[in-house]
Scaffold this motif. Sequence first.
Motif, PDB file in Angstrom:
ATOM      1  N   GLU A  83      25.475  45.578  30.094  1.00 50.54           N
ATOM      2  CA  GLU A  83      26.370  44.507  29.655  1.00 50.54           C
ATOM      3  C   GLU A  83      26.715  43.621  30.847  1.00 50.54           C
ATOM      4  O   GLU A  83      27.034  44.110  31.934  1.00 50.54           O
ATOM      5  CB  GLU A  83      27.655  45.094  29.063  1.00 50.54           C
ATOM      6  CG  GLU A  83      28.618  44.030  28.553  1.00 50.54           C
ATOM      7  CD  GLU A  83      29.924  44.600  28.035  1.00 50.54           C
ATOM      8  OE1 GLU A  83      30.643  43.881  27.311  1.00 50.54           O
ATOM      9  OE2 GLU A  83      30.238  45.767  28.358  1.00 50.54           O
ATOM     10  N   GLN A  84      26.663  42.319  30.642  1.00 48.88           N
ATOM     11  CA  GLN A  84      26.930  41.363  31.710  1.00 48.88           C
ATOM     12  C   GLN A  84      28.198  40.578  31.384  1.00 48.88           C
ATOM     13  O   GLN A  84      28.272  39.927  30.341  1.00 48.88           O
ATOM     14  CB  GLN A  84      25.758  40.388  31.852  1.00 48.88           C
ATOM     15  CG  GLN A  84      24.418  41.043  32.082  1.00 48.88           C
ATOM     16  CD  GLN A  84      24.068  41.166  33.558  1.00 48.88           C
ATOM     17  OE1 GLN A  84      24.868  40.827  34.432  1.00 48.88           O
ATOM     18  NE2 GLN A  84      22.883  41.649  33.852  1.00 48.88           N
ATOM     19  N   LEU A  85      29.186  40.653  32.282  1.00 41.07           N
ATOM     20  CA  LEU A  85      30.407  39.863  32.155  1.00 41.07           C
ATOM     21  C   LEU A  85      30.501  38.933  33.354  1.00 41.07           C
ATOM     22  O   LEU A  85      30.165  39.315  34.476  1.00 41.07           O
ATOM     23  CB  LEU A  85      31.641  40.776  32.106  1.00 41.07           C
ATOM     24  CG  LEU A  85      31.712  41.787  30.961  1.00 41.07           C
ATOM     25  CD1 LEU A  85      32.967  42.644  31.107  1.00 41.07           C
ATOM     26  CD2 LEU A  85      31.684  41.094  29.615  1.00 41.07           C
ATOM     27  N   HIS A  86      30.992  37.729  33.129  1.00 37.81           N
ATOM     28  CA  HIS A  86      31.045  36.753  34.212  1.00 37.81           C
ATOM     29  C   HIS A  86      32.473  36.263  34.450  1.00 37.81           C
ATOM     30  O   HIS A  86      33.288  36.167  33.532  1.00 37.81           O
ATOM     31  CB  HIS A  86      30.136  35.564  33.906  1.00 37.81           C
ATOM     32  CG  HIS A  86      28.691  35.917  33.873  1.00 37.81           C
ATOM     33  ND1 HIS A  86      27.774  35.252  33.084  1.00 37.81           N
ATOM     34  CD2 HIS A  86      27.992  36.890  34.519  1.00 37.81           C
ATOM     35  CE1 HIS A  86      26.578  35.788  33.255  1.00 37.81           C
ATOM     36  NE2 HIS A  86      26.691  36.781  34.128  1.00 37.81           N
ATOM     37  N   GLY A  87      32.748  35.973  35.711  1.00 36.33           N
ATOM     38  CA  GLY A  87      34.023  35.431  36.141  1.00 36.33           C
ATOM     39  C   GLY A  87      33.902  35.074  37.603  1.00 36.33           C
ATOM     40  O   GLY A  87      32.803  35.085  38.167  1.00 36.33           O
ATOM     41  N   ASP A  88      35.014  34.759  38.249  1.00 35.73           N
ATOM     42  CA  ASP A  88      34.971  34.348  39.653  1.00 35.73           C
ATOM     43  C   ASP A  88      36.198  34.882  40.373  1.00 35.73           C
ATOM     44  O   ASP A  88      37.325  34.407  40.150  1.00 35.73           O
ATOM     45  CB  ASP A  88      34.908  32.826  39.762  1.00 35.73           C
ATOM     46  CG  ASP A  88      34.590  32.351  41.171  1.00 35.73           C
ATOM     47  OD1 ASP A  88      34.705  33.162  42.117  1.00 35.73           O
ATOM     48  OD2 ASP A  88      34.226  31.167  41.330  1.00 35.73           O
ATOM     49  N   ARG A  89      36.007  35.839  41.239  1.00 36.57           N
ATOM     50  CA  ARG A  89      37.127  36.436  41.963  1.00 36.57           C
ATOM     51  C   ARG A  89      37.677  35.486  43.015  1.00 36.57           C
ATOM     52  O   ARG A  89      38.803  35.666  43.483  1.00 36.57           O
ATOM     53  CB  ARG A  89      36.696  37.767  42.585  1.00 36.57           C
ATOM     54  CG  ARG A  89      36.257  38.771  41.518  1.00 36.57           C
ATOM     55  CD  ARG A  89      35.730  40.049  42.107  1.00 36.57           C
ATOM     56  NE  ARG A  89      36.820  40.923  42.550  1.00 36.57           N
ATOM     57  CZ  ARG A  89      36.604  42.110  43.113  1.00 36.57           C
ATOM     58  NH1 ARG A  89      35.372  42.549  43.316  1.00 36.57           N
ATOM     59  NH2 ARG A  89      37.627  42.853  43.502  1.00 36.57           N
ATOM     60  N   ASN A  90      36.896  34.496  43.411  1.00 39.32           N
ATOM     61  CA  ASN A  90      37.398  33.492  44.351  1.00 39.32           C
ATOM     62  C   ASN A  90      38.557  32.702  43.755  1.00 39.32           C
ATOM     63  O   ASN A  90      39.465  32.274  44.474  1.00 39.32           O
ATOM     64  CB  ASN A  90      36.278  32.519  44.738  1.00 39.32           C
ATOM     65  CG  ASN A  90      35.288  33.133  45.710  1.00 39.32           C
ATOM     66  OD1 ASN A  90      35.648  33.477  46.827  1.00 39.32           O
ATOM     67  ND2 ASN A  90      34.053  33.278  45.271  1.00 39.32           N
ATOM     68  N   THR A  91      38.526  32.510  42.454  1.00 40.14           N
ATOM     69  CA  THR A  91      39.572  31.739  41.784  1.00 40.14           C
ATOM     70  C   THR A  91      40.505  32.617  40.952  1.00 40.14           C
ATOM     71  O   THR A  91      41.379  32.106  40.249  1.00 40.14           O
ATOM     72  CB  THR A  91      38.932  30.685  40.854  1.00 40.14           C
ATOM     73  OG1 THR A  91      38.153  31.354  39.848  1.00 40.14           O
ATOM     74  CG2 THR A  91      38.037  29.741  41.641  1.00 40.14           C
ATOM     75  N   GLY A  92      40.299  33.917  41.022  1.00 41.56           N
ATOM     76  CA  GLY A  92      41.145  34.830  40.246  1.00 41.56           C
ATOM     77  C   GLY A  92      40.790  34.891  38.778  1.00 41.56           C
ATOM     78  O   GLY A  92      41.589  35.378  37.962  1.00 41.56           O
TER      79      GLY A  92
END
Length: 380
Positions: A83-92
């Motif tokens: 399973e692939q989930l996407h987000g960006d920890r740089n922007t929280g």
Amino acid sequence: MTTRRDLLKFSALAAAAAALPPFAFAQGIRPVGKAAKPLDILILGGTGFTGPFQVKYALERGHKVTLFNRGKRPSPEWPGEVEQLHGDRNTGDLKALEGRKWDVCIDNPTSLPVWVRDAGKVLAGNVGHYLFISSISAYADGSKPGMTEAAAVAAYKGKDAMAETMETLRADMENLYGPLKALSEAEARKQFGERVTIVRPGYIVGPRDETDRFTYWPHRVAQGGEMLVPGDGSDPVQIIDGRDLAEWMIRLAETQTFGTFNAVGPEKPLTTQAMLQGCERVTGGKPTYTHVTSEFLEEKKVELPIWVSDSSGPYAGYGAVSNARAIGAGLTYRPFDTTVKDLMAWFHGLPAERQAKLRAGITREEEAALLKEWRARQGA
């Protein structure tokens, strides 16, 4: 200079690597059985160096895997459903993780305590075990051989650790990397309590290593000729195959092993000379070695990868960190020759332009100039 025989040999290696299926180097010669209890594993990152090996091993062990990352890198062809989930920890941006539960979370790419804090806000109480990849750079004093996990960690001297970003870290890696890793460890314990595993690797090597730090040595040995070698050959070297690290991380999750561990190898001490001899066995290269002192290299501002002088200095202990606790917790190692063989097969399967310029070490021209000056000083 690469000879025709070397070109043919390395062409064969490259052809063999290209013919192998995806992740052919991930398992090696060791069979993989199913885990006693399947886990639902969340891996933060997962598409970098060691992450894909974690994924493959976890799938082979019968676990369910979810990846969370920005989706900027192409994902390998996984040998099972992922399973692939996407987000960006740089922007929280961790919205994709909200309202979900996992047995285990493996945090691979984090060097910022704010990333751990943000992960804790979403995942604390929703994961049963948090494994954090740190570094031996987290230690305050790297000058003493035999460092154990009880050694003091580096102190942060900035204004606000939670305000540090990847940009500020890259701008001052020497002063920030270790302290921020140490603070990330502390934040992990704060967010997830006692069900935390801190793993502190040193140099991670093997197939998929894009840094070329270790690759420099077998690559240079294979070329033959007069070769500059730092020190007298007795300096300690510590490396760990990325596959050994990745697979052990999954086993730590399976056994719910908590605590802090130095993930360095090999199992028994390795010297610079033994490392070079191992590279000879695998590559067939037969260079002649000219040993130069660490003082000469320091004067000429030459940095050779992996090697750490055993003389007194701020980093002298980084080649001799204690791995006893990790071995006691089940860390195992592939043979050194296997790591070198698989690494070189992978490397020579890369595009020619990528192979032409290593990302670490010195060029043959730089080496020749250093050797010439060294001989002149010795009156040779």
